[in-house]
Write a protein that holds these residues in place. Structure first.
Motif, mmCIF file in Angstrom:
data_model
loop_
_atom_site.group_PDB
_atom_site.id
_atom_site.type_symbol
_atom_site.label_atom_id
_atom_site.label_comp_id
_atom_site.label_asym_id
_atom_site.label_seq_id
_atom_site.Cartn_x
_atom_site.Cartn_y
_atom_site.Cartn_z
ATOM 1 N N MET A 1 -12.769 -1.467 -0.992
ATOM 2 C CA MET A 1 -11.691 -0.481 -1.750
ATOM 3 C C MET A 1 -11.170 0.726 -0.512
ATOM 4 N N LEU A 2 -10.280 1.125 -0.416
ATOM 5 C CA LEU A 2 -9.872 2.202 0.420
ATOM 6 C C LEU A 2 -9.799 3.487 -0.341
ATOM 7 N N THR A 3 -10.473 4.468 -0.085
ATOM 8 C CA THR A 3 -10.460 5.635 -0.739
ATOM 9 C C THR A 3 -9.615 6.589 0.167
ATOM 10 N N LEU A 4 -8.557 7.456 0.020
ATOM 11 C CA LEU A 4 -7.965 8.443 0.660
ATOM 12 C C LEU A 4 -7.543 9.481 0.117
ATOM 13 N N THR A 5 -7.457 10.716 0.649
ATOM 14 C CA THR A 5 -6.942 11.945 -0.307
ATOM 15 C C THR A 5 -5.463 11.922 -0.530
ATOM 16 N N GLN A 6 -4.882 12.380 -1.314
ATOM 17 C CA GLN A 6 -3.467 12.420 -1.688
ATOM 18 C C GLN A 6 -2.811 13.241 -0.640
ATOM 19 N N ASP A 7 -3.251 14.090 0.140
ATOM 20 C CA ASP A 7 -2.633 14.367 1.549
ATOM 21 C C ASP A 7 -2.317 13.590 2.449
ATOM 22 N N LEU A 8 -3.463 12.705 2.702
ATOM 23 C CA LEU A 8 -3.415 11.500 3.821
ATOM 24 C C LEU A 8 -2.211 10.559 3.319
ATOM 25 N N TYR A 9 -2.241 10.106 1.995
ATOM 26 C CA TYR A 9 -1.321 9.317 1.291
ATOM 27 C C TYR A 9 0.131 9.826 1.733
ATOM 28 N N ASP A 10 0.202 11.074 1.136
ATOM 29 C CA ASP A 10 1.334 11.449 1.215
ATOM 30 C C ASP A 10 2.168 11.647 2.981
ATOM 31 N N ARG A 11 1.011 12.052 3.639
ATOM 32 C CA ARG A 11 1.492 12.078 5.223
ATOM 33 C C ARG A 11 1.861 10.545 5.764
ATOM 34 N N ILE A 12 1.257 10.071 5.349
ATOM 35 C CA ILE A 12 1.366 8.385 5.806
ATOM 36 C C ILE A 12 2.920 7.762 5.104
ATOM 37 N N VAL A 13 3.221 8.314 3.993
ATOM 38 C CA VAL A 13 4.494 7.820 3.335
ATOM 39 C C VAL A 13 5.347 8.454 4.102
ATOM 40 N N ALA A 101 -11.682 -1.656 10.129
ATOM 41 C CA ALA A 101 -10.691 -0.722 9.686
ATOM 42 C C ALA A 101 -9.696 -1.352 8.394
ATOM 43 N N HIS A 102 -9.175 -0.248 7.632
ATOM 44 C CA HIS A 102 -8.542 -0.690 6.675
ATOM 45 C C HIS A 102 -7.089 -0.628 7.166
ATOM 46 N N TYR A 103 -6.403 -1.832 6.960
ATOM 47 C CA TYR A 103 -5.004 -1.951 7.624
ATOM 48 C C TYR A 103 -3.863 -1.555 6.269
ATOM 49 N N SER A 121 -3.496 -2.079 1.105
ATOM 50 C CA SER A 121 -4.326 -2.121 2.379
ATOM 51 C C SER A 121 -5.088 -3.448 1.951
ATOM 52 N N TYR A 122 -5.413 -3.879 3.352
ATOM 53 C CA TYR A 122 -5.892 -5.077 3.560
ATOM 54 C C TYR A 122 -7.076 -4.729 4.652
ATOM 55 N N ARG A 123 -7.946 -5.798 4.533
ATOM 56 C CA ARG A 123 -9.160 -5.821 5.683
ATOM 57 C C ARG A 123 -8.576 -7.047 6.277
ATOM 58 N N ILE A 124 -8.653 -7.160 7.584
ATOM 59 C CA ILE A 124 -8.143 -8.316 8.321
ATOM 60 C C ILE A 124 -9.125 -8.678 9.340
ATOM 61 N N VAL A 125 -10.116 -9.702 9.237
ATOM 62 C CA VAL A 125 -11.165 -10.023 10.157
ATOM 63 C C VAL A 125 -11.007 -11.424 10.433
ATOM 64 N N ASP A 126 -10.856 -11.989 11.898
ATOM 65 C CA ASP A 126 -10.902 -13.172 12.254
ATOM 66 C C ASP A 126 -9.789 -13.888 11.538
ATOM 67 N N GLY A 127 -8.678 -13.195 11.290
ATOM 68 C CA GLY A 127 -7.289 -13.992 11.143
ATOM 69 C C GLY A 127 -7.362 -13.964 9.388
ATOM 70 N N ALA A 128 -8.470 -13.773 8.709
ATOM 71 C CA ALA A 128 -8.430 -13.640 7.305
ATOM 72 C C ALA A 128 -7.911 -12.393 6.738
ATOM 73 N N ILE A 129 -7.087 -12.455 5.666
ATOM 74 C CA ILE A 129 -6.352 -11.131 5.177
ATOM 75 C C ILE A 129 -6.987 -11.211 3.812
ATOM 76 N N THR A 130 -7.488 -10.064 3.468
ATOM 77 C CA THR A 130 -8.008 -9.759 2.124
ATOM 78 C C THR A 130 -7.467 -8.453 1.588
ATOM 79 N N GLU A 131 -6.769 -8.287 0.687
ATOM 80 C CA GLU A 131 -6.027 -7.130 0.171
ATOM 81 C C GLU A 131 -7.263 -6.379 -0.624
#
Length: 140
Positions: A1-13, A101-103, A121-131
């Motif tokens: 799970m990705l946990t991030l602050t509202q501020d970071l979420y807002d800045r990415i958006v 990293a979280h993509y 958000s996804y994890r991408i490892v060795d070509g495998a995508i996991t939401e």
């Protein structure tokens, strides 16, 4: 799970919406080994394209030197999709070279009426995508 602050979420958006119709891209760095995103680092999409993003090689080198100096790592690598859903493309998977990293993908297709807004958000490892689940908190 990705946990991030509202501020970071807002800045990415905001970055994704600001660069629309081109794809936006960037990193959120955090202390090495913590998996805690803290420092927002918007990057320039050197491709300046609505369908592709590319970090400028000089900016990327500067970023990694800065991360080393601060004992940080890229916790989130983000970019936007401007006309499609927020799901990694084959190109995204090919360029996913940070296995810890979280993509994060933000779809801004809603700006043009082509789809709905999405933040995923996804994890991408060795070509495998996991939401993974995204949890937005006020503070850590």
């Amino acid at each position: 799970m990705l946990t991030l602050t509202q501020d970071l979420y807002d800045r990415i958006v905001e970055h994704a919406r600001q660069d629309h119709p081109d794809e936006a891209c960037g990193v959120v760095a955090g202390p090495a080994g913590t998996d805690r995103p803290e420092r927002f680092v918007p990057m320039l999409n050197a491709a300046r394209s609505p369908t592709f993003y590319e970090f400028d090689s000089k900016d990327l080198l500067k970023l990694y030197r800065d991360l080393d100096d601060r004992d940080e790592e890229p916790v989130i690598v983000y970019h936007s999709h401007t006309a499609t859903e927020a799901y990694p493309s084959r190109t995204d998977v090919t360029y996913a070279n940070e296995p810890g990293a979280h993509y994060v993908l933000v779809s801004t297709a809603d700006k043009d009426g082509l789809g709905e807004f999405q933040f995923r958000s996804y994890r991408i490892v060795d070509g495998a995508i996991t939401e993974e689940e995204v949890q937005v908190v006020e503070a850590y």
